[in-house]
Motif scaffolding. Structure first.
Motif, short mmCIF file in Angstrom:
data_model
loop_
_atom_site.label_atom_id
_atom_site.label_comp_id
_atom_site.label_asym_id
_atom_site.label_seq_id
_atom_site.Cartn_x
_atom_site.Cartn_y
_atom_site.Cartn_z
N LEU A 160 -4.13 -7.51 -2.92
CA LEU A 160 -3.42 -8.77 -2.71
C LEU A 160 -2.44 -9.05 -3.85
O LEU A 160 -1.32 -9.54 -3.62
CB LEU A 160 -4.40 -9.93 -2.53
CG LEU A 160 -5.17 -9.92 -1.21
CD1 LEU A 160 -6.32 -10.93 -1.25
CD2 LEU A 160 -4.24 -10.18 -0.03
N ASP A 161 -2.84 -8.72 -5.07
CA ASP A 161 -1.92 -8.86 -6.21
C ASP A 161 -0.72 -7.93 -6.05
O ASP A 161 0.42 -8.33 -6.31
CB ASP A 161 -2.63 -8.57 -7.54
CG ASP A 161 -3.61 -9.66 -7.95
OD1 ASP A 161 -3.58 -10.78 -7.37
OD2 ASP A 161 -4.44 -9.39 -8.85
N LEU A 162 -0.97 -6.71 -5.62
CA LEU A 162 0.13 -5.77 -5.37
C LEU A 162 1.04 -6.28 -4.25
O LEU A 162 2.27 -6.16 -4.34
CB LEU A 162 -0.41 -4.39 -5.01
CG LEU A 162 -0.88 -3.51 -6.15
CD1 LEU A 162 -1.61 -2.29 -5.60
CD2 LEU A 162 0.30 -3.08 -7.01
N TRP A 163 0.43 -6.83 -3.19
CA TRP A 163 1.22 -7.36 -2.09
C TRP A 163 2.16 -8.46 -2.60
O TRP A 163 3.34 -8.50 -2.23
CB TRP A 163 0.31 -7.90 -0.98
CG TRP A 163 1.08 -8.42 0.19
CD1 TRP A 163 1.43 -9.71 0.44
CD2 TRP A 163 1.61 -7.65 1.27
NE1 TRP A 163 2.14 -9.80 1.61
CE2 TRP A 163 2.27 -8.55 2.14
CE3 TRP A 163 1.59 -6.29 1.60
CZ2 TRP A 163 2.90 -8.13 3.30
CZ3 TRP A 163 2.22 -5.87 2.76
CH2 TRP A 163 2.87 -6.78 3.59
N ALA A 164 1.65 -9.32 -3.44
CA ALA A 164 2.48 -10.39 -4.00
C ALA A 164 3.64 -9.82 -4.82
O ALA A 164 4.76 -10.33 -4.77
CB ALA A 164 1.63 -11.33 -4.86
N ALA A 165 3.38 -8.74 -5.53
CA ALA A 165 4.43 -8.10 -6.34
C ALA A 165 5.45 -7.37 -5.47
O ALA A 165 6.65 -7.41 -5.75
CB ALA A 165 3.79 -7.13 -7.34
N ASP A 176 9.47 -2.31 -0.39
CA ASP A 176 9.46 -0.95 0.15
C ASP A 176 8.52 -0.86 1.34
O ASP A 176 7.32 -1.12 1.21
CB ASP A 176 9.02 0.01 -0.96
CG ASP A 176 9.01 1.47 -0.55
OD1 ASP A 176 8.82 1.79 0.64
OD2 ASP A 176 9.18 2.32 -1.45
N PRO A 177 9.02 -0.50 2.53
CA PRO A 177 8.15 -0.47 3.71
C PRO A 177 7.00 0.53 3.61
O PRO A 177 5.95 0.29 4.19
CB PRO A 177 9.09 -0.15 4.87
CG PRO A 177 10.43 0.09 4.30
CD PRO A 177 10.41 -0.23 2.85
N LEU A 178 7.17 1.62 2.87
CA LEU A 178 6.06 2.56 2.70
C LEU A 178 4.93 1.89 1.92
O LEU A 178 3.76 2.01 2.27
CB LEU A 178 6.51 3.84 2.01
CG LEU A 178 5.38 4.85 1.74
CD1 LEU A 178 4.75 5.33 3.04
CD2 LEU A 178 5.90 6.01 0.91
N HIS A 179 5.30 1.17 0.87
CA HIS A 179 4.29 0.45 0.09
C HIS A 179 3.61 -0.61 0.95
O HIS A 179 2.38 -0.71 0.95
CB HIS A 179 4.93 -0.22 -1.13
CG HIS A 179 5.46 0.74 -2.13
ND1 HIS A 179 6.40 0.38 -3.08
CD2 HIS A 179 5.20 2.06 -2.35
CE1 HIS A 179 6.68 1.42 -3.84
NE2 HIS A 179 5.97 2.45 -3.43
N ALA A 182 -1.07 -2.62 3.47
CA ALA A 182 -1.63 -3.43 4.55
C ALA A 182 -2.65 -2.65 5.36
O ALA A 182 -3.69 -3.19 5.76
CB ALA A 182 -0.51 -3.95 5.45
N HIS A 183 -2.36 -1.37 5.61
CA HIS A 183 -3.27 -0.52 6.37
C HIS A 183 -4.63 -0.43 5.67
O HIS A 183 -5.68 -0.59 6.31
CB HIS A 183 -2.64 0.86 6.53
CG HIS A 183 -3.46 1.85 7.26
ND1 HIS A 183 -3.77 1.72 8.60
CD2 HIS A 183 -4.01 3.02 6.85
CE1 HIS A 183 -4.49 2.77 8.98
NE2 HIS A 183 -4.66 3.56 7.94
N TYR A 184 -4.62 -0.20 4.38
CA TYR A 184 -5.88 -0.08 3.64
C TYR A 184 -6.54 -1.44 3.41
O TYR A 184 -7.77 -1.55 3.44
CB TYR A 184 -5.67 0.65 2.31
CG TYR A 184 -5.35 2.11 2.50
CD1 TYR A 184 -6.24 2.96 3.15
CD2 TYR A 184 -4.15 2.64 2.07
CE1 TYR A 184 -5.95 4.30 3.34
CE2 TYR A 184 -3.85 3.98 2.26
CZ TYR A 184 -4.76 4.80 2.90
OH TYR A 184 -4.47 6.13 3.08
N LEU A 185 -5.75 -2.47 3.19
CA LEU A 185 -6.32 -3.79 2.97
C LEU A 185 -7.07 -4.28 4.21
O LEU A 185 -8.14 -4.88 4.09
CB LEU A 185 -5.23 -4.78 2.56
CG LEU A 185 -5.68 -6.18 2.18
CD1 LEU A 185 -6.73 -6.16 1.07
CD2 LEU A 185 -4.47 -7.01 1.76
#
Length: 169
Positions: free
Chosen positions: A35-40, A46-49, A54-57
């Motif tokens: 979630l912290d990475l998502w906020a960043a 980057d759509p790959l990121h 999201a897939h793993y979360l």
């Protein structure tokens, strides 16, 4: 001409570390990291990121509605990823190979929520993309799970699959 190995991607590495932590038992910590990475990254990052995260979360949520929200984000991001971008990360990957798993996860979440028409739509989409799966253990595993989820949809079964990723109930 040989291609250069991909450059290190700190975001993908951080996602990978969180996934490992989640799979080894600390789902809450892994969720917080992702979630912290998502906020960043942000919703336009980057759509790959975004797709990978999201897939793993989604797998870190027991509640199928929470997982569904992240699986929808993963599918939306996959639609924005190019093969070129994916291959910058790993030369052998193709975006088409993402779709069987993405649609499978959506089908399973909709099934668990009792939305069998939506589940059927996504299991059919997963099957359409299944020829893009590699002919290896991962591909065989996903093909097996496709059959499991399709069978559960046909039975109108809303229970969590024993082979489902994520925290245990």
């Amino acid at each position: 001409m040989p291609t250069a190995p991909p450059s290190p991607d700190p975001t993908m590495e951080a996602i990978g570390r969180a996934v490992v932590e989640g799979r080894t038992g600390d789902a809450l910590s892994a969720r917080h990291q992702l979630l912290d990475l998502w906020a960043a990254i942000g919703v336009t990052g980057d759509p790959l990121h975004r797709c990978s995260l999201a897939h793993y979360l989604a797998d870190l949520y027991e509640d199928p509605a929470q997982a569904l929200a992240w699986d929808v984000r993963a599918l939306d991001a996959a639609d924005a990823v190019t093969d070129r971008r994916v291959q910058e990360h790993h030369a052998g990957l193709h975006v088409a190979g993402f779709y069987p798993s993405l649609h499978l996860n959506l089908a399973d979440n909709y099934r668990r929520l009792g939305s069998f028409d939506a589940a059927t739509e996504h299991i059919n989409a997963a099957r359409e993309y299944a020829p893009s799966l590699p002919d290896d253990a991962y591909g065989a595993f996903l093909r097996t799970v496709l059959d499991e989820v399709a069978e559960a949809i046909s039975r109108r079964d809303v229970t969590k699959r024993s082979s489902a990723p994520g925290p245990t109930a």
